[in-house]
Design a protein around this motif. Structure first.
Motif, PDB file in Angstrom:
ATOM      1  N   GLY A   1       0.802  -1.215   0.000  1.00  0.00           N
ATOM      2  CA  GLY A   1       0.000   0.000   0.000  1.00  0.00           C
ATOM      3  C   GLY A   1       0.833   1.261   0.000  1.00  0.00           C
ATOM      4  O   GLY A   1       0.503   2.248  -0.664  1.00  0.00           O
ATOM      5  N   SER A   2       1.938   1.230   0.751  1.00  0.00           N
ATOM      6  CA  SER A   2       2.780   2.424   0.837  1.00  0.00           C
ATOM      7  C   SER A   2       3.485   2.726  -0.481  1.00  0.00           C
ATOM      8  O   SER A   2       3.984   3.846  -0.680  1.00  0.00           O
ATOM      9  CB  SER A   2       3.813   2.255   1.956  1.00  0.00           C
ATOM     10  N   ASP A   3       3.556   1.746  -1.397  1.00  0.00           N
ATOM     11  CA  ASP A   3       4.113   1.993  -2.730  1.00  0.00           C
ATOM     12  C   ASP A   3       3.047   2.509  -3.694  1.00  0.00           C
ATOM     13  O   ASP A   3       3.373   3.111  -4.725  1.00  0.00           O
ATOM     14  CB  ASP A   3       4.709   0.708  -3.312  1.00  0.00           C
ATOM     15  N   LEU A   4       1.781   2.273  -3.367  1.00  0.00           N
ATOM     16  CA  LEU A   4       0.691   2.645  -4.265  1.00  0.00           C
ATOM     17  C   LEU A   4       0.160   4.046  -4.011  1.00  0.00           C
ATOM     18  O   LEU A   4      -0.350   4.698  -4.921  1.00  0.00           O
ATOM     19  CB  LEU A   4      -0.482   1.657  -4.108  1.00  0.00           C
ATOM     20  N   PHE A   5       0.287   4.510  -2.752  1.00  0.00           N
ATOM     21  CA  PHE A   5      -0.344   5.770  -2.372  1.00  0.00           C
ATOM     22  C   PHE A   5       0.611   6.649  -1.566  1.00  0.00           C
ATOM     23  O   PHE A   5       1.398   6.151  -0.774  1.00  0.00           O
ATOM     24  CB  PHE A   5      -1.596   5.512  -1.521  1.00  0.00           C
ATOM     25  N   VAL A   6       0.483   7.932  -1.786  1.00  0.00           N
ATOM     26  CA  VAL A   6       1.124   8.933  -0.929  1.00  0.00           C
ATOM     27  C   VAL A   6       0.002   9.618  -0.168  1.00  0.00           C
ATOM     28  O   VAL A   6      -0.910  10.194  -0.764  1.00  0.00           O
ATOM     29  CB  VAL A   6       1.921   9.966  -1.747  1.00  0.00           C
TER      30      VAL A   6
ATOM     31  N   SER B   1      -5.360  13.894   1.908  1.00  0.00           N
ATOM     32  CA  SER B   1      -5.461  13.686   0.461  1.00  0.00           C
ATOM     33  C   SER B   1      -4.577  12.499   0.115  1.00  0.00           C
ATOM     34  O   SER B   1      -3.543  12.270   0.755  1.00  0.00           O
ATOM     35  CB  SER B   1      -5.026  14.926  -0.329  1.00  0.00           C
ATOM     36  N   VAL B   2      -5.003  11.744  -0.865  1.00  0.00           N
ATOM     37  CA  VAL B   2      -4.284  10.539  -1.266  1.00  0.00           C
ATOM     38  C   VAL B   2      -3.905  10.663  -2.729  1.00  0.00           C
ATOM     39  O   VAL B   2      -4.772  10.846  -3.596  1.00  0.00           O
ATOM     40  CB  VAL B   2      -5.146   9.282  -1.042  1.00  0.00           C
TER      41      VAL B   2
ATOM     42  N   THR C   1      -1.336   7.016 -10.604  1.00  0.00           N
ATOM     43  CA  THR C   1      -1.771   7.721 -11.816  1.00  0.00           C
ATOM     44  C   THR C   1      -1.799   9.231 -11.614  1.00  0.00           C
ATOM     45  O   THR C   1      -2.295   9.962 -12.452  1.00  0.00           O
ATOM     46  CB  THR C   1      -3.163   7.241 -12.241  1.00  0.00           C
ATOM     47  N   GLU C   2      -1.278   9.654 -10.452  1.00  0.00           N
ATOM     48  CA  GLU C   2      -1.165  11.064 -10.098  1.00  0.00           C
ATOM     49  C   GLU C   2      -2.519  11.716  -9.841  1.00  0.00           C
ATOM     50  O   GLU C   2      -2.628  12.932  -9.766  1.00  0.00           O
ATOM     51  CB  GLU C   2      -0.388  11.851 -11.180  1.00  0.00           C
ATOM     52  N   ASN C   3      -3.572  10.899  -9.700  1.00  0.00           N
ATOM     53  CA  ASN C   3      -4.844  11.446  -9.272  1.00  0.00           C
ATOM     54  C   ASN C   3      -4.778  11.714  -7.780  1.00  0.00           C
ATOM     55  O   ASN C   3      -4.094  11.019  -7.039  1.00  0.00           O
ATOM     56  CB  ASN C   3      -5.988  10.458  -9.555  1.00  0.00           C
ATOM     57  N   SER C   4      -5.515  12.722  -7.321  1.00  0.00           N
ATOM     58  CA  SER C   4      -5.541  13.060  -5.903  1.00  0.00           C
ATOM     59  C   SER C   4      -6.968  12.962  -5.399  1.00  0.00           C
ATOM     60  O   SER C   4      -7.899  13.457  -6.031  1.00  0.00           O
ATOM     61  CB  SER C   4      -4.989  14.466  -5.670  1.00  0.00           C
ATOM     62  N   LEU C   5      -7.131  12.278  -4.273  1.00  0.00           N
ATOM     63  CA  LEU C   5      -8.445  12.069  -3.698  1.00  0.00           C
ATOM     64  C   LEU C   5      -8.475  12.680  -2.308  1.00  0.00           C
ATOM     65  O   LEU C   5      -7.639  12.364  -1.464  1.00  0.00           O
ATOM     66  CB  LEU C   5      -8.739  10.564  -3.621  1.00  0.00           C
ATOM     67  N   ALA C   6      -9.424  13.584  -2.068  1.00  0.00           N
ATOM     68  CA  ALA C   6      -9.583  14.197  -0.749  1.00  0.00           C
ATOM     69  C   ALA C   6     -10.532  13.344   0.080  1.00  0.00           C
ATOM     70  O   ALA C   6     -11.618  12.994  -0.374  1.00  0.00           O
ATOM     71  CB  ALA C   6     -10.119  15.619  -0.882  1.00  0.00           C
TER      72      ALA C   6
END
Length: 438
Positions: free
Chosen positions: A222-227, A241-242, A246-251
């Motif tokens: 998971g830590s490689d998939l998301f910041v 925010s995640v 794909t450089e999408n950001s999710l709040a």
């Protein structure tokens, strides 16, 4: 037989880990396999997610269940231990199993239980799987009790497995190195079933890679998939925010406020992406779940109300601030102390108690020297005597009052605290469980 009589019977007849410790464990899966075979193998009648880890598995289980509920799935949730009532262990859509269901199960299967002589936990697992199957849940989130490989829950074949993290706990049972502990947790990885590990750790990653390769299972960290970016706590919850690959950001807003949830959320989101088919893998095939972004947002923001989770960085009152947390081992206490750094206070008071099988040498050094301590003990046979605990803390330069009863210890801290102070109640799940304010 009433519910109370059924619970008393189970406690009296069967070895219970939270009361007597390691001697309650019956090694191997033979008993639970026989029990579930007798029950008609209910674990084969519903889809599931399996979750192991040293810390974070309970929070992650509740977050996943909340999202699945928000997505419209009838969701079972099996966790342990309970805090207030045994029925908390077995839930459907957040509602605990009815007391009469527990009593009926014991009455109906009492003869078989007495013949098999399983552990308390094995009976609880069978009861949960039987209830989920009879209630036709769409999916169940199943938390491992201890370890993984030989845990009674490890007779399910889930859609996806999640391992939250690896840390020092139960080393007398699971092994005296992180690699050995990881090996036991990795035992939940099944052939062809994707597995998500919330945190990448260079000390243990090779264990998971080897097991996943042996099973032909997709492995994701998971830590490689998301910041995950933390923006602090608002009136609604912890705002984050995640960022994805794909450089999408999710709040998102997290209803669970501890900063350690920032580590758990990566694993949770990884599992959700597996379930929806975002991370497809030729080795696994199942009907993808429909989980909208709105369901993810709603579930994570309202996890406490949807699933009834308690005791994870939970604020009990203000002026003075009282927080409880079930962090009960080295990584758990470390996470608690990190979260404490986000709280503003004049003086810190700590109500603390442990069970007698914890390696205190790893834990005590994490507690702050400037705090005022109140040493207590939970009302269970496994409790570490508060006098012994106080002496262990004193040897590390940490002193305080001995007030053995948990709620009296909190009352004493409240009588000493000023409105701008903070009182933390922690050390053992069973200390938190006894709080009247919970």
């Amino acid at each position: 037989m009433t519910y109370s009589e059924a619970i008393d019977y189970l406690y009296a007849q069967l070895p219970v880990f939270h009361r007597v410790g390691a001697k309650a464990i019956k090694p191997g899966l033979d008993n639970v396999i026989k029990l579930c075979d007798y029950l008609g193998n209910p674990q084969e009648k519903f889809r599931s997610i399996h979750i192991a880890g040293t810390n974070g598995k309970g929070s992650s289980s509740h977050m996943l269940a909340a999202v699945l509920q928000s997505a419209g799935y009838k969701t079972g949730l099996y966790t342990s231990p309970h805090l207030k009532s045994f029925t908390e262990r077995i839930r459907i859509d957040g509602f605990p199993v009815p007391e009469e269901e527990v009593a009926d199960f014991v009455v109906q299967h009492r003869a078989f239980i007495e013949d098999l002589k399983p552990s308390f936990f094995e009976v609880t697992v069978g009861m949960a799987f039987d209830y989920f199957a009879r209630q036709n849940v769409d999916i169940a989130v199943v938390e491992v009790g201890l370890g993984g490989r030989l845990d009674s829950t490890n007779i399910i074949t889930p859609l996806v497995s999640l391992i939250t993290n690896i840390g020092w706990d139960h080393s007398d049972i699971l092994g005296d190195s992180l690699e050995q502990i990881a090996f036991e947790k990795a035992g939940i990885i099944k052939p062809g079933v994707p597995v998500v590990v919330s945190e990448y750790d260079p000390e243990t990653q090779a264990v998971f890679r080897k097991r996943a390769e042996e099973c032909g299972s997709q492995l994701l960290f998971g830590s490689d998939l998301f910041v995950v970016n933390n923006f602090g706590v608002s009136e609604k919850g912890r705002e984050i925010s995640v960022e994805t690959l794909t450089e999408n950001s999710l709040a998102l807003t997290l209803g669970l406020l501890g900063t350690y949830q920032l580590k758990n959320i990566a694993g949770v989101l990884g599992v959700l992406n597996v379930l929806t088919g975002l991370y497809s893998h030729s080795g696994s095939s199942f009907e993808k779940l429909r989980i909208s972004p709105d369901a993810v947002e709603d579930g994570l923001a309202n996890v406490v109300g949807l699933t009834g989770l308690k005791g994870r960085w939970q604020f009990l009152q203000r002026n003075p601030t009282v927080i409880c947390d079930t962090g009960h081992n080295e990584p758990g206490i470390r996470n608690v102390m990190e979260s404490l750094q986000t709280v503003t206070y004049q003086q810190l008071h700590v109500v603390v108690g442990f069970v007698n099988d914890k390696d205190l040498s790893r834990v005590i050094r994490l507690f702050p020297k400037e705090a005022r301590y109140y040493f207590c003990q939970p009302d269970i046979p496994r409790a570490l005597d508060a006098d012994v605990l106080a002496e262990e803390f004193r040897l590390h330069g940490l002193v305080g009052e001995i007030v053995k009863e948990v709620n009296l210890a909190l009352e004493t801290a409240l009588s000493r605290a000023q409105p701008e102070d903070c009182i933390l109640v922690t050390g053992s799940t069973y200390v938190v469980a006894e709080l009247n304010q919970l």
